[in-house]
Design a protein around this motif. Sequence first.
Motif, PDB file in Angstrom:
ATOM      1  N   GLU A  27       0.830  -1.202   0.000  1.00  0.00           N
ATOM      2  CA  GLU A  27       0.000   0.000   0.000  1.00  0.00           C
ATOM      3  C   GLU A  27       0.867   1.257   0.000  1.00  0.00           C
ATOM      4  N   GLU A  28       1.955   1.204   0.740  1.00  0.00           N
ATOM      5  CA  GLU A  28       2.822   2.374   0.892  1.00  0.00           C
ATOM      6  C   GLU A  28       3.644   2.663  -0.359  1.00  0.00           C
ATOM      7  N   PHE A  29       4.058   1.587  -1.052  1.00  0.00           N
ATOM      8  CA  PHE A  29       4.966   1.746  -2.184  1.00  0.00           C
ATOM      9  C   PHE A  29       4.412   1.078  -3.435  1.00  0.00           C
ATOM     10  N   GLY A  30       4.348   1.846  -4.510  1.00  0.00           N
ATOM     11  CA  GLY A  30       3.943   1.277  -5.788  1.00  0.00           C
ATOM     12  C   GLY A  30       5.122   0.616  -6.481  1.00  0.00           C
ATOM     13  N   ASN A  31       6.296   1.226  -6.330  1.00  0.00           N
ATOM     14  CA  ASN A  31       7.502   0.711  -6.985  1.00  0.00           C
ATOM     15  C   ASN A  31       8.285  -0.141  -5.988  1.00  0.00           C
ATOM     16  N   ILE A  32       7.771  -1.327  -5.716  1.00  0.00           N
ATOM     17  CA  ILE A  32       8.349  -2.235  -4.725  1.00  0.00           C
ATOM     18  C   ILE A  32       8.408  -3.630  -5.318  1.00  0.00           C
ATOM     19  N   ALA A  33       9.428  -4.404  -4.972  1.00  0.00           N
ATOM     20  CA  ALA A  33       9.584  -5.748  -5.539  1.00  0.00           C
ATOM     21  C   ALA A  33      10.007  -6.742  -4.474  1.00  0.00           C
ATOM     22  N   ILE A  34       9.653  -7.990  -4.702  1.00  0.00           N
ATOM     23  CA  ILE A  34      10.063  -9.088  -3.828  1.00  0.00           C
ATOM     24  C   ILE A  34      11.309  -9.732  -4.397  1.00  0.00           C
ATOM     25  N   SER A  35      12.320  -9.889  -3.551  1.00  0.00           N
ATOM     26  CA  SER A  35      13.526 -10.615  -3.939  1.00  0.00           C
ATOM     27  C   SER A  35      13.280 -12.098  -3.716  1.00  0.00           C
ATOM     28  N   ARG A 127      22.509  -4.394  -6.949  1.00  0.00           N
ATOM     29  CA  ARG A 127      22.584  -2.937  -6.869  1.00  0.00           C
ATOM     30  C   ARG A 127      21.941  -2.297  -8.090  1.00  0.00           C
ATOM     31  N   ARG A 128      22.203  -2.869  -9.243  1.00  0.00           N
ATOM     32  CA  ARG A 128      21.621  -2.351 -10.482  1.00  0.00           C
ATOM     33  C   ARG A 128      20.091  -2.435 -10.443  1.00  0.00           C
ATOM     34  N   LYS A 129      19.568  -3.561  -9.967  1.00  0.00           N
ATOM     35  CA  LYS A 129      18.124  -3.735  -9.886  1.00  0.00           C
ATOM     36  C   LYS A 129      17.512  -2.799  -8.851  1.00  0.00           C
ATOM     37  N   LEU A 130      18.121  -2.728  -7.670  1.00  0.00           N
ATOM     38  CA  LEU A 130      17.546  -1.920  -6.598  1.00  0.00           C
ATOM     39  C   LEU A 130      17.567  -0.430  -6.915  1.00  0.00           C
ATOM     40  N   SER A 131      18.467  -0.016  -7.795  1.00  0.00           N
ATOM     41  CA  SER A 131      18.520   1.401  -8.178  1.00  0.00           C
ATOM     42  C   SER A 131      17.263   1.829  -8.918  1.00  0.00           C
ATOM     43  N   THR A 132      16.463   0.870  -9.364  1.00  0.00           N
ATOM     44  CA  THR A 132      15.221   1.177 -10.087  1.00  0.00           C
ATOM     45  C   THR A 132      14.000   1.124  -9.174  1.00  0.00           C
ATOM     46  N   LEU A 133      14.199   0.797  -7.885  1.00  0.00           N
ATOM     47  CA  LEU A 133      13.081   0.602  -6.949  1.00  0.00           C
ATOM     48  C   LEU A 133      13.081   1.633  -5.828  1.00  0.00           C
ATOM     49  N   ASP A 134      11.916   1.774  -5.186  1.00  0.00           N
ATOM     50  CA  ASP A 134      11.799   2.599  -3.989  1.00  0.00           C
ATOM     51  C   ASP A 134      11.842   1.746  -2.721  1.00  0.00           C
ATOM     52  N   ALA A 135      11.511   0.460  -2.868  1.00  0.00           N
ATOM     53  CA  ALA A 135      11.495  -0.443  -1.714  1.00  0.00           C
ATOM     54  C   ALA A 135      11.588  -1.880  -2.215  1.00  0.00           C
ATOM     55  N   TRP A 136      12.072  -2.763  -1.318  1.00  0.00           N
ATOM     56  CA  TRP A 136      12.092  -4.183  -1.666  1.00  0.00           C
ATOM     57  C   TRP A 136      11.739  -5.012  -0.452  1.00  0.00           C
ATOM     58  N   ILE A 137      11.322  -6.250  -0.706  1.00  0.00           N
ATOM     59  CA  ILE A 137      10.881  -7.164   0.340  1.00  0.00           C
ATOM     60  C   ILE A 137      11.765  -8.400   0.310  1.00  0.00           C
ATOM     61  N   THR A 138      12.304  -8.785   1.463  1.00  0.00           N
ATOM     62  CA  THR A 138      13.193  -9.941   1.521  1.00  0.00           C
ATOM     63  C   THR A 138      12.659 -10.985   2.504  1.00  0.00           C
ATOM     64  N   GLY A 139      13.200 -12.187   2.422  1.00  0.00           N
ATOM     65  CA  GLY A 139      12.790 -13.277   3.299  1.00  0.00           C
ATOM     66  C   GLY A 139      13.721 -13.495   4.473  1.00  0.00           C
ATOM     67  N   GLN A 140      14.487 -12.496   4.856  1.00  0.00           N
ATOM     68  CA  GLN A 140      15.409 -12.652   5.982  1.00  0.00           C
ATOM     69  C   GLN A 140      14.667 -12.988   7.278  1.00  0.00           C
ATOM     70  N   ARG A 141      15.293 -13.880   8.060  1.00  0.00           N
ATOM     71  CA  ARG A 141      14.777 -14.223   9.388  1.00  0.00           C
ATOM     72  C   ARG A 141      15.884 -14.007  10.402  1.00  0.00           C
ATOM     73  N   ARG A 142      15.530 -13.644  11.612  1.00  0.00           N
ATOM     74  CA  ARG A 142      16.528 -13.370  12.649  1.00  0.00           C
ATOM     75  C   ARG A 142      17.299 -14.613  13.057  1.00  0.00           C
TER      76      ARG A 142
END
Length: 243
Positions: A27-35, A127-142
């Motif tokens: 909702e917050e970001f239109g230009n967002i992608a899942i890695s 880095r090249r891909k993320l330069s085209t985005l405003d936000a990204w989503i990752t599957g990192q766990r603590r």
Amino acid sequence: MSTFNTNQFALEFDTESPKKIIERALEEFGNIAISFSGAEDVVLVEIASKVIKDKSQLQVFSLDTGRLHPETYQFIETVRKHYGIQIDIVSPEHRGLEAFVKQKGLFSFFEDGHQECCGVRKVAPLRRKLSTLDAWITGQRRDQSPGTRNSVPIAEMDKAFGTEESPLVKFNPLANWSSQQVWEYIRMFDVPYNPLHERGFTSIGCEPCTRPVLPNQHEREGRWWWEEATHKECGLHAGNLEK
């Protein structure tokens, strides 16, 4: 300049479900992608596919290092067809890769460490891909890597790949989940997964640098097993090392 407050979001959503976190992020970001690459990431795709109305608006990308297992390439295609989505396959810049391989060979990481190879095959393309985005989503766990990921927040400003001029927000909706919760979700909703998991591979990367883990070993001990056990990172989540 983004006005999104990651600290406030992390505090507000730290105990919320991954579904609510992903829903709000979209909702917050239109230009967002899942890695996308592994079991955690396909859970993200599954959840996002349920909360987004138009699947054509769902951005998913995957890094192709050129050294992945055949099963991983097949898995990427399975996910693409299963969800009816496009997956942006991001590859290394060929001139840099060719120069690196010419100078160092195909297996320099066994002698020099994995960081240089990962830098060419993973970090630079990311880095090249993320330069085209405003936000990204990752599957990192603590609990994935106690030495580097134990304080992964739900949301953060990505200092490794973002800049003051082009800030980048990073969401980690599964930060509070365990491996058991990930696999319970996969089985409950019949989510596709990499068949290598059935052969003892828990954390899957490039074919030369990944091997099955033994009973009672930590899930990332199969990555770069010839190196120090507390630094199992390739650089994709370099910010973790600063914490």
